[in-house]
Design a protein around this motif. Sequence first.
Motif: not given
Length: 326
Positions: A266-268, A240-242, A235-237, A203-207
């Motif tokens: 995250l529970r969902k 995908r990792a799960l 959540g997306e990342a 993920v990238s948060f600066s933008g």
Amino acid sequence: MLCLGFESTAHTFSCGIVEKKANKGRIISDVRRIYRPPEGQGIHPREASRHHIECSSHVLAECLKEANLTIRDIDIISYAAGPGLGPCLRVAGVVARTVSSYYKIPIYPVNHAIGHVELGKMLTGAKDPLVLLVSGGHTVLAAFKQKKWRIFGETLDITLGQLLDQFGRSLGFASPCGKKIEELALESEKYIPLPYSVKGNDVSFSGLMSAAKKVSKNRQDACYSLQETAFAMIGEATERALSFTEKKELMVVGGVAANRRLSEMLRKICKRQNCKFFVSPIQYAGDCGSQIAWTGLLEASVKKGAKISETFVRQSWRLDTVEIDY
């Protein structure tokens, strides 16, 4: 066995005492003092380290008093050797080495990030989780394999905690800002479109932060939109990792683990993935001496303490470089 742990990687100086019996841990005491910068400002390493130096003896004395112990009751000492802010790290390092040398108590340098993970496992009962570590210093997805925590996603620039803190400071708050942003976000349901950046499983948060500052005229809407976007990216990342690791447990640790909206999302995800969800208790989600003490006890189960000449502090120390034998 009793371990006294020292933590001073950033804004918190903390001492914690944890007892280990039959491979089970129990927190006996945990005392903290947090450096509070002026409104609208972040952590100044020199000022934070000065704060830690001034309060260190009081925190240690209070920790022992709360546990109804003396320093001679302690079996081992551990301290957060990194990663973190250099001037801050050195405070716990010096205090731990001093106590260890004077009282002849074995000492163990501990990785701060692994401390978050190990205390989270102890408190939640998670056995083999995919770990989401989200704090001011970390945003990483990791799973344990062949004696190391392997990375399955991380931030490419600033961490989730830094995103919340830097945006909060632009609104005039003092770090840490996560709780204030969460409170303001609860007052709105109006979403303002913001940049969404997931690259592979990173993920990238600066933008996102720059764009959120431009729409911050209405604080509630901006905070709500910032949280929804950032947490959806995480959540997306995570999902995908799960799916990739096929883990049946997800555990969230670190200071941002205290955010209820993040846990809700995250529970969902865990429900969709047929996965158990664990989150560190709010009281121990952030930096604390207990996480260092418990990890020190785990280290002590397989190795002798370090020589004083071998102790160190390391500002940059990734958790995936640490070999774990316990």
